[in-house]
Design a protein around this motif. Structure first.
Motif, PDB file in Angstrom:
ATOM      1  N   LYS A 143      53.853 -18.528 133.726  1.00 35.88           N
ATOM      2  CA  LYS A 143      54.668 -18.408 131.713  1.00 35.88           C
ATOM      3  C   LYS A 143      56.308 -18.626 131.581  1.00 35.88           C
ATOM      4  CE  LYS A 143      54.310 -14.682 128.365  1.00 35.88           C
ATOM      5  NZ  LYS A 143      53.600 -13.480 129.327  1.00 35.88           N
ATOM      6  N   ILE A 144      56.365 -18.866 133.025  1.00 36.48           N
ATOM      7  CA  ILE A 144      58.397 -18.697 133.676  1.00 36.48           C
ATOM      8  C   ILE A 144      58.419 -20.158 133.210  1.00 36.48           C
ATOM      9  CG2 ILE A 144      59.846 -18.538 135.356  1.00 36.48           C
ATOM     10  CD1 ILE A 144      58.169 -15.662 136.479  1.00 36.48           C
ATOM     11  N   GLU A 145      57.660 -20.989 134.154  1.00 40.48           N
ATOM     12  CA  GLU A 145      58.204 -22.696 133.679  1.00 40.48           C
ATOM     13  C   GLU A 145      58.350 -22.486 132.327  1.00 40.48           C
ATOM     14  OE1 GLU A 145      59.535 -24.021 136.182  1.00 40.48           O
ATOM     15  OE2 GLU A 145      59.225 -22.760 136.965  1.00 40.48           O
ATOM     16  N   LYS A 162      63.454 -22.760 126.515  1.00 41.61           N
ATOM     17  CA  LYS A 162      64.810 -22.803 126.032  1.00 41.61           C
ATOM     18  C   LYS A 162      65.779 -23.774 127.343  1.00 41.61           C
ATOM     19  CE  LYS A 162      67.835 -19.074 127.200  1.00 41.61           C
ATOM     20  NZ  LYS A 162      68.138 -17.926 127.651  1.00 41.61           N
ATOM     21  N   GLY A 163      65.306 -24.332 127.378  1.00 43.92           N
ATOM     22  CA  GLY A 163      66.176 -25.974 128.199  1.00 43.92           C
ATOM     23  C   GLY A 163      67.003 -25.576 129.208  1.00 43.92           C
ATOM     24  N   GLU A 185      68.550 -26.735 136.016  1.00 50.11           N
ATOM     25  CA  GLU A 185      67.601 -26.338 136.894  1.00 50.11           C
ATOM     26  C   GLU A 185      68.448 -24.954 138.040  1.00 50.11           C
ATOM     27  OE1 GLU A 185      64.918 -26.382 139.154  1.00 50.11           O
ATOM     28  OE2 GLU A 185      64.800 -27.191 137.449  1.00 50.11           O
ATOM     29  N   SER A 186      69.791 -24.966 137.779  1.00 51.98           N
ATOM     30  CA  SER A 186      70.522 -24.518 138.423  1.00 51.98           C
ATOM     31  C   SER A 186      70.178 -22.434 138.698  1.00 51.98           C
ATOM     32  CB  SER A 186      72.392 -24.827 138.438  1.00 51.98           C
ATOM     33  OG  SER A 186      72.495 -24.888 137.463  1.00 51.98           O
ATOM     34  N   SER A 187      70.083 -22.275 136.851  1.00 46.93           N
ATOM     35  CA  SER A 187      69.811 -21.225 136.390  1.00 46.93           C
ATOM     36  C   SER A 187      67.885 -21.043 136.951  1.00 46.93           C
ATOM     37  CB  SER A 187      69.748 -21.022 135.091  1.00 46.93           C
ATOM     38  OG  SER A 187      71.343 -21.134 134.840  1.00 46.93           O
ATOM     39  N   ARG A 188      67.386 -21.964 136.876  1.00 46.69           N
ATOM     40  CA  ARG A 188      65.886 -22.307 137.179  1.00 46.69           C
ATOM     41  C   ARG A 188      66.233 -21.501 138.494  1.00 46.69           C
ATOM     42  NH1 ARG A 188      62.407 -26.119 133.879  1.00 46.69           N
ATOM     43  NH2 ARG A 188      63.593 -26.089 132.278  1.00 46.69           N
ATOM     44  N   LYS A 189      66.641 -22.005 139.512  1.00 44.73           N
ATOM     45  CA  LYS A 189      66.488 -21.569 141.070  1.00 44.73           C
ATOM     46  C   LYS A 189      66.961 -20.294 141.209  1.00 44.73           C
ATOM     47  CE  LYS A 189      67.002 -26.587 142.157  1.00 44.73           C
ATOM     48  NZ  LYS A 189      68.041 -27.406 143.497  1.00 44.73           N
ATOM     49  N   SER A 190      68.023 -19.782 140.471  1.00 47.10           N
ATOM     50  CA  SER A 190      68.648 -18.625 141.034  1.00 47.10           C
ATOM     51  C   SER A 190      67.345 -16.985 140.546  1.00 47.10           C
ATOM     52  CB  SER A 190      69.749 -18.383 139.454  1.00 47.10           C
ATOM     53  OG  SER A 190      70.521 -19.630 140.330  1.00 47.10           O
ATOM     54  N   TYR A 191      67.188 -17.738 139.589  1.00 48.92           N
ATOM     55  CA  TYR A 191      66.157 -16.523 138.533  1.00 48.92           C
ATOM     56  C   TYR A 191      64.718 -16.287 139.633  1.00 48.92           C
ATOM     57  CZ  TYR A 191      68.485 -14.933 134.345  1.00 48.92           C
ATOM     58  OH  TYR A 191      69.290 -14.794 133.261  1.00 48.92           O
ATOM     59  N   ARG A 192      64.411 -17.847 139.950  1.00 48.86           N
ATOM     60  CA  ARG A 192      63.390 -17.583 140.945  1.00 48.86           C
ATOM     61  C   ARG A 192      63.238 -16.824 141.822  1.00 48.86           C
ATOM     62  NH1 ARG A 192      63.165 -23.489 140.042  1.00 48.86           N
ATOM     63  NH2 ARG A 192      62.291 -24.698 138.173  1.00 48.86           N
ATOM     64  N   ARG A 193      64.237 -17.511 142.431  1.00 52.11           N
ATOM     65  CA  ARG A 193      64.846 -16.971 143.760  1.00 52.11           C
ATOM     66  C   ARG A 193      65.141 -15.129 144.004  1.00 52.11           C
ATOM     67  NH1 ARG A 193      69.306 -15.288 145.561  1.00 52.11           N
ATOM     68  NH2 ARG A 193      70.704 -16.376 144.037  1.00 52.11           N
ATOM     69  N   ARG A 194      65.917 -15.096 142.528  1.00 49.66           N
ATOM     70  CA  ARG A 194      66.041 -13.211 142.829  1.00 49.66           C
ATOM     71  C   ARG A 194      64.793 -12.189 142.056  1.00 49.66           C
ATOM     72  NH1 ARG A 194      70.839 -14.733 139.500  1.00 49.66           N
ATOM     73  NH2 ARG A 194      72.354 -14.759 141.603  1.00 49.66           N
ATOM     74  N   ASN A 243      75.757 -24.385 130.988  1.00 52.49           N
ATOM     75  CA  ASN A 243      75.552 -25.798 130.488  1.00 52.49           C
ATOM     76  C   ASN A 243      76.795 -25.681 128.519  1.00 52.49           C
ATOM     77  OD1 ASN A 243      73.986 -28.023 130.159  1.00 52.49           O
ATOM     78  ND2 ASN A 243      72.570 -27.335 128.292  1.00 52.49           N
ATOM     79  N   THR A 244      77.602 -25.097 129.195  1.00 51.47           N
ATOM     80  CA  THR A 244      78.046 -25.214 128.043  1.00 51.47           C
ATOM     81  C   THR A 244      79.218 -26.762 128.413  1.00 51.47           C
ATOM     82  OG1 THR A 244      80.040 -23.975 129.477  1.00 51.47           O
ATOM     83  CG2 THR A 244      78.108 -22.777 127.795  1.00 51.47           C
ATOM     84  N   ASN A 245      80.004 -27.169 126.760  1.00 52.80           N
ATOM     85  CA  ASN A 245      80.987 -28.309 126.782  1.00 52.80           C
ATOM     86  C   ASN A 245      82.387 -27.363 126.259  1.00 52.80           C
ATOM     87  OD1 ASN A 245      78.914 -29.882 127.640  1.00 52.80           O
ATOM     88  ND2 ASN A 245      78.061 -30.381 125.413  1.00 52.80           N
ATOM     89  N   ARG A 246      83.724 -28.325 126.796  1.00 49.86           N
ATOM     90  CA  ARG A 246      84.806 -27.535 126.637  1.00 49.86           C
ATOM     91  C   ARG A 246      85.505 -28.751 126.766  1.00 49.86           C
ATOM     92  NH1 ARG A 246      84.672 -25.412 131.193  1.00 49.86           N
ATOM     93  NH2 ARG A 246      86.606 -25.149 132.385  1.00 49.86           N
TER      94      ARG A 246
END
Length: 211
Positions: free
Chosen positions: A7-9, A15-16, A19-28, A163-166
């Motif tokens: 369900k998390i995946e 949401k797109g 991967e870095s954010s996914r790892k952080s959320y998974r770990r916590r 994941n922002t552009n500027r």
């Protein structure tokens, strides 16, 4: 547990999420679930009080900073609201107050002296982009040739934090140092605009930027 992980995946994919954010959320989230399991509490029985005790554990036992604890709270809240489909009571589990730190900004003369004393042109070009353009180290490392525009004196920062552009400024000093950097290190080596601005040590990957 496997059902929750799927369900998390699915949420991350929809949401797109980077991967870095996914790892952080998974770990916590895994840290929270491990804490719950050690207390012999099933996932379905988790209460607001359990979340409160977990936050106190992070603060008093693990000694984490308020900012880091707030990141854990965000992950636990995501698990509550999306995975368990429950209401989140922010009055019972508030975010921690972060102390306001007054930044120490070195004098401009000290920064310029450091740049002047940096003899490695690659390092100097890297540093001047951090200082003059306000870029993070990771952002400079991921720059490509196409991101530097001497006509508009701008730098395009693609897929930065969250994941922002500027766009950010390109100073005349930075441009001149970049040109010296390429002239000294990468002359007569073929390149494309999609190549890295600061490649690794493999000589086959070295780049050139036209003056």
């Amino acid at each position: 547990m496997e059902h929750y992980e799927r369900k998390i995946e699915l949420f991350f994919e929809l949401k797109g999420t980077p991967e870095s954010s996914r790892k952080s959320y998974r770990r916590r989230m895994h840290s929270f679930l491990k804490y719950i399991q050690e207390k012999d509490i099933t996932i379905e029985e988790v209460t607001d009080e359990d979340a409160q005790q977990y936050i106190l554990h992070l603060k008093n036992v693990r000694g984490l900073s308020p900012g880091t604890i707030n990141n854990y709270i965000s992950s636990v809240r995501f698990f509550y609201t999306y995975v368990l489909d429950r209401e989140w009571n922010s009055r019972k589990v508030p975010r921690m107050r972060r102390p306001v730190k007054f930044p120490v900004i070195p004098p401009r003369e000290d920064i310029l002296k450091m740049l002047d004393e940096t003899t490695n042109l690659k390092h100097k070009a890297f540093f001047v982009l951090i200082y003059g353009s306000g870029l993070r180290v990771s952002e400079v490392a991921k720059l490509k040739i196409k991101d530097i525009c001497s006509r508009t004196m701008r730098i395009r920062v693609e897929k930065a934090k969250h994941n922002t552009n500027r766009y950010t400024i390109l100073s005349e000093t930075a441009l001149q140092i970049l040109r010296l950097y390429f002239k000294s290190y990468f002359a007569n080596i073929p390149y494309t605009k999609e190549d890295w601005l600061f490649p690794g040590q493999d000589k086959k990957d070295l780049l050139v930027l036209k003056q």
